[in-house]
Design a protein around this motif. Structure first.
Motif, PDB file in Angstrom:
ATOM      1  N   ASN A   1       0.836  -1.193   0.000  1.00 26.82           N
ATOM      2  CA  ASN A   1       0.000   0.000   0.000  1.00 26.82           C
ATOM      3  C   ASN A   1       0.873   1.245   0.000  1.00 26.82           C
ATOM      4  O   ASN A   1       2.098   1.165   0.155  1.00 26.82           O
ATOM      5  CB  ASN A   1      -0.940   0.005   1.209  1.00 26.82           C
ATOM      6  N   ILE A   2       0.233   2.381  -0.166  1.00 27.24           N
ATOM      7  CA  ILE A   2       0.902   3.679  -0.092  1.00 27.24           C
ATOM      8  C   ILE A   2       0.158   4.512   0.940  1.00 27.24           C
ATOM      9  O   ILE A   2      -1.053   4.712   0.821  1.00 27.24           O
ATOM     10  CB  ILE A   2       0.901   4.400  -1.449  1.00 27.24           C
ATOM     11  N   VAL A   3       0.856   5.008   1.942  1.00 26.91           N
ATOM     12  CA  VAL A   3       0.224   5.839   2.955  1.00 26.91           C
ATOM     13  C   VAL A   3       0.221   7.298   2.534  1.00 26.91           C
ATOM     14  O   VAL A   3      -0.689   8.053   2.882  1.00 26.91           O
ATOM     15  CB  VAL A   3       0.915   5.668   4.324  1.00 26.91           C
ATOM     16  N   HIS A   4       1.243   7.715   1.784  1.00 30.18           N
ATOM     17  CA  HIS A   4       1.339   9.099   1.333  1.00 30.18           C
ATOM     18  C   HIS A   4       2.236   9.141   0.092  1.00 30.18           C
ATOM     19  O   HIS A   4       3.207   8.381   0.002  1.00 30.18           O
ATOM     20  CB  HIS A   4       1.931   9.991   2.428  1.00 30.18           C
ATOM     21  N   PRO A   5       1.925  10.022  -0.874  1.00 29.33           N
ATOM     22  CA  PRO A   5       2.753  10.087  -2.085  1.00 29.33           C
ATOM     23  C   PRO A   5       4.239  10.299  -1.823  1.00 29.33           C
ATOM     24  O   PRO A   5       5.078   9.864  -2.621  1.00 29.33           O
ATOM     25  CB  PRO A   5       2.159  11.286  -2.843  1.00 29.33           C
TER      26      PRO A   5
ATOM     27  N   LEU B   1       9.720   6.887   4.290  1.00 29.49           N
ATOM     28  CA  LEU B   1       9.454   8.271   4.667  1.00 29.49           C
ATOM     29  C   LEU B   1      10.546   8.740   5.612  1.00 29.49           C
ATOM     30  O   LEU B   1      10.939   8.002   6.533  1.00 29.49           O
ATOM     31  CB  LEU B   1       8.091   8.400   5.358  1.00 29.49           C
ATOM     32  N   THR B   2      11.037   9.953   5.414  1.00 30.71           N
ATOM     33  CA  THR B   2      12.103  10.446   6.289  1.00 30.71           C
ATOM     34  C   THR B   2      11.612  10.579   7.727  1.00 30.71           C
ATOM     35  O   THR B   2      12.403  10.419   8.666  1.00 30.71           O
ATOM     36  CB  THR B   2      12.616  11.800   5.795  1.00 30.71           C
ATOM     37  N   GLU B   3      10.325  10.852   7.916  1.00 26.87           N
ATOM     38  CA  GLU B   3       9.790  10.935   9.286  1.00 26.87           C
ATOM     39  C   GLU B   3       9.942   9.609  10.017  1.00 26.87           C
ATOM     40  O   GLU B   3      10.212   9.581  11.222  1.00 26.87           O
ATOM     41  CB  GLU B   3       8.304  11.323   9.267  1.00 26.87           C
ATOM     42  N   VAL B   4       9.755   8.522   9.292  1.00 27.10           N
ATOM     43  CA  VAL B   4       9.830   7.196   9.904  1.00 27.10           C
ATOM     44  C   VAL B   4      11.269   6.854  10.280  1.00 27.10           C
ATOM     45  O   VAL B   4      11.547   6.402  11.402  1.00 27.10           O
ATOM     46  CB  VAL B   4       9.244   6.139   8.959  1.00 27.10           C
TER      47      VAL B   4
ATOM     48  N   LYS C   1      -0.797  20.081   8.464  1.00 26.91           N
ATOM     49  CA  LYS C   1      -0.659  18.896   9.310  1.00 26.91           C
ATOM     50  C   LYS C   1      -0.938  17.631   8.515  1.00 26.91           C
ATOM     51  O   LYS C   1      -1.842  17.584   7.693  1.00 26.91           O
ATOM     52  CB  LYS C   1      -1.634  18.978  10.499  1.00 26.91           C
ATOM     53  N   GLU C   2      -0.143  16.620   8.791  1.00 22.89           N
ATOM     54  CA  GLU C   2      -0.360  15.285   8.254  1.00 22.89           C
ATOM     55  C   GLU C   2      -0.016  14.292   9.349  1.00 22.89           C
ATOM     56  O   GLU C   2       0.911  14.524  10.139  1.00 22.89           O
ATOM     57  CB  GLU C   2       0.497  15.040   7.010  1.00 22.89           C
ATOM     58  N   VAL C   3      -0.743  13.189   9.390  1.00 19.90           N
ATOM     59  CA  VAL C   3      -0.553  12.214  10.459  1.00 19.90           C
ATOM     60  C   VAL C   3       0.882  11.700  10.504  1.00 19.90           C
ATOM     61  O   VAL C   3       1.445  11.478  11.578  1.00 19.90           O
ATOM     62  CB  VAL C   3      -1.545  11.043  10.282  1.00 19.90           C
ATOM     63  N   ARG C   4       1.498  11.546   9.342  1.00 17.90           N
ATOM     64  CA  ARG C   4       2.866  11.019   9.302  1.00 17.90           C
ATOM     65  C   ARG C   4       3.853  11.951   9.999  1.00 17.90           C
ATOM     66  O   ARG C   4       4.888  11.505  10.493  1.00 17.90           O
ATOM     67  CB  ARG C   4       3.301  10.774   7.864  1.00 17.90           C
ATOM     68  N   PHE C   5       3.568  13.256  10.029  1.00 15.12           N
ATOM     69  CA  PHE C   5       4.466  14.194  10.700  1.00 15.12           C
ATOM     70  C   PHE C   5       4.585  13.883  12.185  1.00 15.12           C
ATOM     71  O   PHE C   5       5.612  14.160  12.801  1.00 15.12           O
ATOM     72  CB  PHE C   5       3.952  15.628  10.533  1.00 15.12           C
ATOM     73  N   LEU C   6       3.530  13.325  12.748  1.00 16.77           N
ATOM     74  CA  LEU C   6       3.508  13.051  14.186  1.00 16.77           C
ATOM     75  C   LEU C   6       4.132  11.706  14.535  1.00 16.77           C
ATOM     76  O   LEU C   6       4.342  11.407  15.712  1.00 16.77           O
ATOM     77  CB  LEU C   6       2.065  13.096  14.696  1.00 16.77           C
ATOM     78  N   PHE C   7       4.461  10.912  13.519  1.00 14.36           N
ATOM     79  CA  PHE C   7       4.953   9.565  13.809  1.00 14.36           C
ATOM     80  C   PHE C   7       6.193   9.533  14.701  1.00 14.36           C
ATOM     81  O   PHE C   7       6.308   8.634  15.544  1.00 14.36           O
ATOM     82  CB  PHE C   7       5.236   8.800  12.518  1.00 14.36           C
TER      83      PHE C   7
ATOM     84  N   GLY D   1      -8.707   1.296   5.826  1.00 13.89           N
ATOM     85  CA  GLY D   1      -8.392   1.972   4.575  1.00 13.89           C
ATOM     86  C   GLY D   1      -6.904   2.084   4.334  1.00 13.89           C
ATOM     87  O   GLY D   1      -6.438   1.985   3.188  1.00 13.89           O
ATOM     88  N   MET D   2      -6.111   2.265   5.402  1.00 10.17           N
ATOM     89  CA  MET D   2      -4.671   2.423   5.242  1.00 10.17           C
ATOM     90  C   MET D   2      -3.992   1.131   4.799  1.00 10.17           C
ATOM     91  O   MET D   2      -3.045   1.151   4.009  1.00 10.17           O
ATOM     92  CB  MET D   2      -4.061   2.919   6.556  1.00 10.17           C
ATOM     93  N   TRP D   3      -4.461  -0.009   5.295  1.00 15.08           N
ATOM     94  CA  TRP D   3      -3.817  -1.277   4.945  1.00 15.08           C
ATOM     95  C   TRP D   3      -3.891  -1.558   3.445  1.00 15.08           C
ATOM     96  O   TRP D   3      -3.042  -2.273   2.899  1.00 15.08           O
ATOM     97  CB  TRP D   3      -4.465  -2.443   5.687  1.00 15.08           C
ATOM     98  N   VAL D   4      -4.907  -1.009   2.766  1.00 17.50           N
ATOM     99  CA  VAL D   4      -5.077  -1.290   1.335  1.00 17.50           C
ATOM    100  C   VAL D   4      -4.991  -0.015   0.501  1.00 17.50           C
ATOM    101  O   VAL D   4      -5.389  -0.004  -0.666  1.00 17.50           O
ATOM    102  CB  VAL D   4      -6.432  -1.993   1.079  1.00 17.50           C
ATOM    103  N   GLY D   5      -4.456   1.069   1.066  1.00 14.80           N
ATOM    104  CA  GLY D   5      -4.385   2.335   0.360  1.00 14.80           C
ATOM    105  C   GLY D   5      -3.591   2.242  -0.933  1.00 14.80           C
ATOM    106  O   GLY D   5      -2.424   1.851  -0.939  1.00 14.80           O
ATOM    107  N   ARG D   6      -4.211   2.590  -2.044  1.00 12.40           N
ATOM    108  CA  ARG D   6      -3.609   2.614  -3.373  1.00 12.40           C
ATOM    109  C   ARG D   6      -3.123   1.242  -3.829  1.00 12.40           C
ATOM    110  O   ARG D   6      -2.293   1.146  -4.745  1.00 12.40           O
ATOM    111  CB  ARG D   6      -2.458   3.615  -3.455  1.00 12.40           C
TER     112      ARG D   6
END
Length: 493
Positions: free
Chosen positions: A32-36, A143-146, A311-317, A373-378
């Protein structure tokens, strides 16, 4: 605090094995893709660096992205390609490497639990870090945040005196290592600077010569390498940092992608975790006293990012590993209090019960509406590109009715053919969409929704979800519009 690192034990090895199995199973079973950005800011540039073809987003054209992480990924691609690995194997190897790196959260959680509440605390915190859905889902994401979250969690643990003691040995190498980690985290995600400063102050206190100097030296060494890399690849030292800040702060470019109120992260996380959010919150409050540095780091990340309009959820990871570790410590603290006050049930039964509750909470969050939805995103877009990757007659691909940033780009297509983007005006019938005046002879495959008006000569090969693959017989006839219409140019803002 009891003691620092003294090597792995059987429980830790078992938890690491469980964590790795969960992360790899989720990544390979549910691509899946969580964010482009996990494609177009890291994997796609790496793919372009290695192969010479790929989509270029405005951030790379503006020169505000560092080649540090994409360069690492490109190095993996180059090395595995030289060994003859197929492209699926290369992508799979990247997933495995990042999943292994993510095990740092489990190892740190286990050690923090042991340092605060002994073997039972280690088991509880390590288990929670192994099974919590955020830590499982994001582990292999490019993702660099991760990646920054994983280097930050090690630095936070290392900043504690018991952790530094075994490597200090009367020398400064432990603090140099801490500085290297802090510098690397900053280069990956400079927005974490306040949290990094808190970690440095906690570790160094007022000791300038023996602590601050080696920490600063380690951090500056990484900054120098990163700055030189920007100079060579972008044109000026540390350009990916200062120009990024300038464009987003003074031009407000990030706000063009949306703004949210200060409490958006509270709403998002409570929605994503559901009832489990209350369990985490209560345990976090009880654990903050026993793991104060982790609580401070999590709080600072949360507050700083809440103040940023976009804001994006990934920023808070990067705050999530600290939150889960503190919550696990809080649970261990409550269990210890319970054991002193109420001798029944026995320790092992109580520990098993706690692990069962946390497992149920993690499962509840992982199967909630947001995560479903996230598990199967894109996933349909990725499946379509994977299918075209093996099409022997492929000479051009068009995307219709789809956003280019919802695909896997050339990273997942992995074929040196033109990729076209066309505007898709709506037909007079609201249930049908058409391609417009595209020159269909320039490509022979089409990725589009099932309700699109079928182009002349194209047959539907198959669909997955809301994405279908169409094909027409014959080859492709280049046209004068190729350069104007191909996606690599169309992405220019």
């Amino acid at each position: 605090m009891r003691r620092g690192w003294d090597g792995p034990d059987a429980a830790l090895v078992a938890l690491l094995g469980l964590a790795l199995a969960l992360r790899l199973a989720a990544a390979f079973a549910l691509p899946n893709i969580v964010h482009p950005d996990e494609i177009f800011q890291t994997l796609e540039p790496a793919h372009r660096l290695w192969t010479g073809w790929g989509l270029v987003t405005w951030e790379w054209r503006a020169g505000i992205r560092s080649w540090l992480f994409p360069g690492f990924l490109a190095g993996m691609m180059t090395g595995l390609g030289a060994l003859g690995a197929s492209w699926p194997v290369v992508l799979g190897a990247i997933v495995v490497v990042l999943a292994i790196v993510s095990l740092a959260v489990v190892a740190v959680g286990y050690r923090v639990g042991r340092e605060t509440f002994g073997p039972r605390g280690a088991l509880i915190v390590g288990w929670l870090c192994a099974v919590w859905p955020d830590l499982v889902y994001f582990a292999p994401k490019t993702l660099t945040e991760v990646v920054a979250a994983h280097t930050l969690i090690v630095a936070t643990w290392l900043a504690n005196a018991p952790a530094l003691a075994p490597v200090r040995g009367g020398q400064a190498r432990g603090y140099v290592g801490l500085g290297l980690l802090l510098g690397l985290t900053f280069c990956l995600r400079f927005h974490l600077a306040p949290a990094l400063l808190i970690v440095a102050i906690w570790a160094c206190r007022m000791d300038v010569r023996r602590r601050w100097l080696p920490v600063v030296a380690g951090g500056l060494a990484v900054l120098a390498v990163s700055g030189a890399l920007d100079w060579l690849t972008l044109g000026s030292p540390s350009q990916s940092i200062w120009k990024n800040i300038a464009i987003n702060l003074f031009e407000g470019r990030s706000q063009d992608f949306g703004v949210s109120h200060a409490g958006a992260y509270v709403v998002w996380m409570s929605t994503a975790w559901g009832p489990a959010a209350w369990l985490v919150l209560i345990a976090f409050v009880f654990g903050a006293r026993s793991a104060p540095l982790f609580a401070l780091v999590a709080g600072s990340i949360w507050l700083v990012h809440s103040a940023i309009p976009h804001k994006e959820v990934r920023f808070l990871f990067p705050a999530t590993p600290c939150i889960i570790i503190v919550a696990g410590v809080g649970c261990a603290r409550l269990l210890e209090w319970w054991g002193k006050t109420w001798p029944f049930p026995r320790s092992r039964a109580a520990t098993a019960g706690v692990l069962a509750v946390w497992t149920a909470a993690a499962a509840s969050a992982a199967t909630g509406p947001d995560y479903r939805g996230m598990w199967v995103g894109r996933a349909p877009e990725l499946a379509a590109e994977a299918a075209l990757r093996n099409a022997g007659d492929l000479c051009g691909v068009a995307l219709a009715g789809l956003n280019w940033f919802d695909t896997g780009g050339y990273t997942h297509l992995h074929r040196p053919v033109f990729l076209y983007l066309y505007d898709q005006p709506y037909d007079e019938r609201p249930d049908k969409r058409r391609l417009g005046d595209a020159e269909f002879s320039s490509f022979n495959y089409l990725i589009a929704p099932p309700d699109i008006a079928r182009p002349p000569g194209y047959a539907q090969l198959g669909c997955e979800g809301e994405v279908c693959v169409y094909r027409r017989p014959g080859g492709c006839t280049p046209s004068e519009r190729d350069e104007a219409n191909r996606a690599i140019e169309a992405l220019d803002p």
